[in-house]
Motif scaffolding. Structure first.
Motif, PDB file in Angstrom:
ATOM      1  N   LEU A  80     -10.259 -17.250  11.337  1.00 11.08           N
ATOM      2  CA  LEU A  80      -9.139 -16.430  10.886  1.00 11.08           C
ATOM      3  C   LEU A  80      -7.825 -17.139  11.207  1.00 11.08           C
ATOM      4  CD1 LEU A  80     -10.262 -12.890  12.117  1.00 11.08           C
ATOM      5  CD2 LEU A  80     -10.131 -13.692   9.755  1.00 11.08           C
ATOM      6  N   PRO A  81      -6.796 -16.945  10.387  1.00 10.96           N
ATOM      7  CA  PRO A  81      -5.492 -17.562  10.689  1.00 10.96           C
ATOM      8  C   PRO A  81      -4.892 -16.941  11.955  1.00 10.96           C
ATOM      9  CG  PRO A  81      -5.307 -16.077   8.805  1.00 10.96           C
ATOM     10  CD  PRO A  81      -6.757 -16.157   9.155  1.00 10.96           C
ATOM     11  N   GLU A  82      -4.015 -17.683  12.597  1.00  8.62           N
ATOM     12  CA  GLU A  82      -3.353 -17.201  13.819  1.00  8.62           C
ATOM     13  C   GLU A  82      -2.520 -15.953  13.571  1.00  8.62           C
ATOM     14  OE1 GLU A  82      -3.216 -18.079  17.207  1.00  8.62           O
ATOM     15  OE2 GLU A  82      -5.036 -19.138  16.616  1.00  8.62           O
ATOM     16  N   ALA A  83      -1.941 -15.854  12.383  1.00 10.09           N
ATOM     17  CA  ALA A  83      -1.089 -14.708  12.045  1.00 10.09           C
ATOM     18  C   ALA A  83      -1.360 -14.322  10.592  1.00 10.09           C
ATOM     19  CB  ALA A  83       0.386 -15.067  12.226  1.00 10.09           C
ATOM     20  N   PRO A  84      -1.110 -13.068  10.265  1.00 13.78           N
ATOM     21  CA  PRO A  84      -1.314 -12.660   8.870  1.00 13.78           C
ATOM     22  C   PRO A  84      -0.283 -13.303   7.944  1.00 13.78           C
ATOM     23  CG  PRO A  84      -0.456 -10.830  10.189  1.00 13.78           C
ATOM     24  CD  PRO A  84      -0.685 -11.969  11.121  1.00 13.78           C
ATOM     25  N   ASP A  85      -0.623 -13.383   6.672  1.00 13.07           N
ATOM     26  CA  ASP A  85       0.293 -13.897   5.654  1.00 13.07           C
ATOM     27  C   ASP A  85       1.222 -12.747   5.283  1.00 13.07           C
ATOM     28  OD1 ASP A  85       1.592 -14.718   3.324  1.00 13.07           O
ATOM     29  OD2 ASP A  85      -0.193 -15.718   2.512  1.00 13.07           O
ATOM     30  N   LYS A  86       2.412 -12.762   5.849  1.00 14.49           N
ATOM     31  CA  LYS A  86       3.360 -11.659   5.673  1.00 14.49           C
ATOM     32  C   LYS A  86       3.724 -11.468   4.201  1.00 14.49           C
ATOM     33  CE  LYS A  86       7.783  -9.962   7.358  1.00 14.49           C
ATOM     34  NZ  LYS A  86       8.965 -10.221   8.152  1.00 14.49           N
ATOM     35  N   GLN A  87       3.961 -12.548   3.510  1.00 16.10           N
ATOM     36  CA  GLN A  87       4.357 -12.451   2.108  1.00 16.10           C
ATOM     37  C   GLN A  87       3.229 -11.844   1.261  1.00 16.10           C
ATOM     38  OE1 GLN A  87       5.427 -16.163   0.219  1.00 16.10           O
ATOM     39  NE2 GLN A  87       6.894 -15.124  -1.119  1.00 16.10           N
ATOM     40  N   ALA A  88       2.008 -12.248   1.515  1.00 18.69           N
ATOM     41  CA  ALA A  88       0.876 -11.694   0.769  1.00 18.69           C
ATOM     42  C   ALA A  88       0.721 -10.199   1.068  1.00 18.69           C
ATOM     43  CB  ALA A  88      -0.405 -12.439   1.120  1.00 18.69           C
ATOM     44  N   ALA A  89       0.923  -9.808   2.327  1.00 19.11           N
ATOM     45  CA  ALA A  89       0.827  -8.395   2.704  1.00 19.11           C
ATOM     46  C   ALA A  89       1.914  -7.571   2.012  1.00 19.11           C
ATOM     47  CB  ALA A  89       0.927  -8.241   4.217  1.00 19.11           C
ATOM     48  N   GLU A  90       3.132  -8.105   1.940  1.00 21.03           N
ATOM     49  CA  GLU A  90       4.225  -7.399   1.267  1.00 21.03           C
ATOM     50  C   GLU A  90       3.941  -7.239  -0.223  1.00 21.03           C
ATOM     51  OE1 GLU A  90       7.781  -9.538   2.255  1.00 21.03           O
ATOM     52  OE2 GLU A  90       7.866  -8.660   4.277  1.00 21.03           O
ATOM     53  N   HIS A  91       3.419  -8.295  -0.858  1.00 20.08           N
ATOM     54  CA  HIS A  91       3.081  -8.220  -2.279  1.00 20.08           C
ATOM     55  C   HIS A  91       1.976  -7.195  -2.523  1.00 20.08           C
ATOM     56  CE1 HIS A  91       5.737 -11.308  -3.727  1.00 20.08           C
ATOM     57  NE2 HIS A  91       5.258 -12.206  -2.866  1.00 20.08           N
ATOM     58  N   LEU A  92       0.985  -7.173  -1.644  1.00 23.25           N
ATOM     59  CA  LEU A  92      -0.102  -6.196  -1.759  1.00 23.25           C
ATOM     60  C   LEU A  92       0.453  -4.776  -1.629  1.00 23.25           C
ATOM     61  CD1 LEU A  92      -3.100  -5.464  -1.981  1.00 23.25           C
ATOM     62  CD2 LEU A  92      -3.248  -5.779   0.505  1.00 23.25           C
ATOM     63  N   LEU A  93       1.328  -4.567  -0.673  1.00 23.38           N
ATOM     64  CA  LEU A  93       1.931  -3.250  -0.476  1.00 23.38           C
ATOM     65  C   LEU A  93       2.729  -2.819  -1.707  1.00 23.38           C
ATOM     66  CD1 LEU A  93       2.612  -0.825   1.308  1.00 23.38           C
ATOM     67  CD2 LEU A  93       4.501  -2.153   2.255  1.00 23.38           C
ATOM     68  N   ILE A  94       3.506  -3.722  -2.260  1.00 25.28           N
ATOM     69  CA  ILE A  94       4.301  -3.411  -3.463  1.00 25.28           C
ATOM     70  C   ILE A  94       3.375  -3.048  -4.621  1.00 25.28           C
ATOM     71  CG2 ILE A  94       5.803  -4.423  -5.232  1.00 25.28           C
ATOM     72  CD1 ILE A  94       7.125  -6.025  -2.856  1.00 25.28           C
ATOM     73  N   ARG A  95       2.319  -3.838  -4.801  1.00 21.12           N
ATOM     74  CA  ARG A  95       1.383  -3.566  -5.896  1.00 21.12           C
ATOM     75  C   ARG A  95       0.689  -2.211  -5.700  1.00 21.12           C
ATOM     76  NH1 ARG A  95      -2.619  -7.410  -5.595  1.00 21.12           N
ATOM     77  NH2 ARG A  95      -4.270  -5.895  -5.321  1.00 21.12           N
ATOM     78  N   MET A  96       0.308  -1.895  -4.469  1.00 18.43           N
ATOM     79  CA  MET A  96      -0.340  -0.604  -4.194  1.00 18.43           C
ATOM     80  C   MET A  96       0.608   0.551  -4.490  1.00 18.43           C
ATOM     81  SD  MET A  96      -2.403  -1.594  -0.691  1.00 18.43           S
ATOM     82  CE  MET A  96      -2.574   0.087  -0.178  1.00 18.43           C
ATOM     83  N   ARG A  97       1.867   0.404  -4.083  1.00 22.18           N
ATOM     84  CA  ARG A  97       2.849   1.464  -4.355  1.00 22.18           C
ATOM     85  C   ARG A  97       3.086   1.615  -5.853  1.00 22.18           C
ATOM     86  NH1 ARG A  97       7.428   0.750   0.348  1.00 22.18           N
ATOM     87  NH2 ARG A  97       6.173   1.665   2.016  1.00 22.18           N
ATOM     88  N   GLN A  98       3.192   0.512  -6.575  1.00 18.36           N
ATOM     89  CA  GLN A  98       3.394   0.581  -8.022  1.00 18.36           C
ATOM     90  C   GLN A  98       2.212   1.281  -8.688  1.00 18.36           C
ATOM     91  OE1 GLN A  98       4.000  -3.608  -8.797  1.00 18.36           O
ATOM     92  NE2 GLN A  98       6.240  -3.398  -8.788  1.00 18.36           N
ATOM     93  N   ASP A  99       0.990   0.924  -8.265  1.00 21.60           N
ATOM     94  CA  ASP A  99      -0.206   1.567  -8.821  1.00 21.60           C
ATOM     95  C   ASP A  99      -0.211   3.065  -8.498  1.00 21.60           C
ATOM     96  OD1 ASP A  99      -0.975  -0.901  -9.753  1.00 21.60           O
ATOM     97  OD2 ASP A  99      -2.584  -1.191  -8.263  1.00 21.60           O
ATOM     98  N   TRP A 100       0.147   3.402  -7.269  1.00 14.37           N
ATOM     99  CA  TRP A 100       0.168   4.807  -6.838  1.00 14.37           C
ATOM    100  C   TRP A 100       1.171   5.614  -7.662  1.00 14.37           C
ATOM    101  CZ3 TRP A 100      -2.135   8.559  -4.228  1.00 14.37           C
ATOM    102  CH2 TRP A 100      -1.404   9.678  -3.866  1.00 14.37           C
ATOM    103  N   TYR A 101       2.396   5.095  -7.784  1.00 13.33           N
ATOM    104  CA  TYR A 101       3.430   5.842  -8.507  1.00 13.33           C
ATOM    105  C   TYR A 101       3.148   5.906  -9.999  1.00 13.33           C
ATOM    106  CZ  TYR A 101       6.054   6.029  -4.178  1.00 13.33           C
ATOM    107  OH  TYR A 101       6.445   6.276  -2.890  1.00 13.33           O
ATOM    108  N   SER A 102       2.559   4.859 -10.560  1.00 11.69           N
ATOM    109  CA  SER A 102       2.252   4.918 -11.991  1.00 11.69           C
ATOM    110  C   SER A 102       1.113   5.907 -12.240  1.00 11.69           C
ATOM    111  CB  SER A 102       1.934   3.541 -12.547  1.00 11.69           C
ATOM    112  OG  SER A 102       0.733   3.054 -12.009  1.00 11.69           O
ATOM    113  N   ALA A 103       0.156   6.002 -11.348  1.00 15.04           N
ATOM    114  CA  ALA A 103      -0.935   6.972 -11.476  1.00 15.04           C
ATOM    115  C   ALA A 103      -0.407   8.396 -11.266  1.00 15.04           C
ATOM    116  CB  ALA A 103      -2.052   6.671 -10.475  1.00 15.04           C
ATOM    117  N   ALA A 104       0.526   8.573 -10.358  1.00 17.10           N
ATOM    118  CA  ALA A 104       1.062   9.904 -10.071  1.00 17.10           C
ATOM    119  C   ALA A 104       1.951  10.417 -11.202  1.00 17.10           C
ATOM    120  CB  ALA A 104       1.876   9.864  -8.773  1.00 17.10           C
ATOM    121  N   SER A 105       2.538   9.520 -11.965  1.00 17.26           N
ATOM    122  CA  SER A 105       3.435   9.953 -13.042  1.00 17.26           C
ATOM    123  C   SER A 105       2.676  10.298 -14.328  1.00 17.26           C
ATOM    124  CB  SER A 105       4.488   8.873 -13.312  1.00 17.26           C
ATOM    125  OG  SER A 105       3.874   7.712 -13.809  1.00 17.26           O
ATOM    126  N   ARG A 106       1.403  10.035 -14.358  1.00 16.55           N
ATOM    127  CA  ARG A 106       0.606  10.315 -15.577  1.00 16.55           C
ATOM    128  C   ARG A 106       0.338  11.777 -15.729  1.00 16.55           C
ATOM    129  NH1 ARG A 106      -3.656   5.642 -14.459  1.00 16.55           N
ATOM    130  NH2 ARG A 106      -2.221   3.949 -14.667  1.00 16.55           N
TER     131      ARG A 106
END
Length: 157
Positions: free
Chosen positions: A131-157
């Motif tokens: 495992l890497p010494e530390a998490p990939d912060k940028q990848a985690a932020e992108h994942l979080l943004i994508r999850m929020r976008q998916d959540w809000y687009s599903a909630a607006s349907r």
């Protein structure tokens, strides 16, 4: 003047001038102050403790917080799983064992020995892990943004 209820000093009265001393008092001020602090903290804990959880500790008679001990094992085992597999499973495969701990079915000394052995295994597993010494912060932020976008687009349907 200090409040005698919270003071950590020994309270003495004055001896009138000219009186012959009948005794000398010597005490460990730091030790006494430390004892007073621990005593006060314990009684504050007693006032605030979870009565149901405390009753469970008394009921199983093993004199340890079984719920806390359950979490010690659960978290250590999850850490070992992460180190060995790179994955995390919230639902534990050894649920029955963890519930036995919560019911107080084991002796404290046995659990401490097992936990210490588990800590050593976790440390060894992470030392050998790829495992890497530390998490990939940028990848985690992108994942979080994508999850929020998916959540809000599903909630607006």
């Amino acid at each position: 003047m200090r409040d005698p209820e919270t003071s950590q000093d020994v309270l003495l009265s004055a001896v009138p001038k000219g009186q012959e001393p009948v005794a000398y008092l010597s005490f460990n001020r730091n030790g006494y102050s430390s004892y007073c602090r621990v005593f006060r903290e314990y009684h504050e804990w007693v006032k605030k403790r979870n009565a149901e959880r405390y009753e469970n500790t008394v009921q199983h008679g093993k004199n340890y917080d079984a719920k806390n001990m359950l979490h010690v094992f659960r978290l250590l085992q999850m850490a070992e799983e992460i180190a060995l597999t790179g994955q995390l499973h919230v639902r534990r495969p050894n649920r029955d064992f963890l519930l036995q701990i919560r019911r107080g079915e084991f002796e404290y000394e046995t659990l401490v020995e097992q936990a210490e052995a588990l800590v050593m295994r976790v440390e060894a597993a992470f030392a050998a892990s790829n495992l890497p010494e530390a998490p990939d912060k940028q990848a985690a932020e992108h994942l979080l943004i994508r999850m929020r976008q998916d959540w809000y687009s599903a909630a607006s349907r």
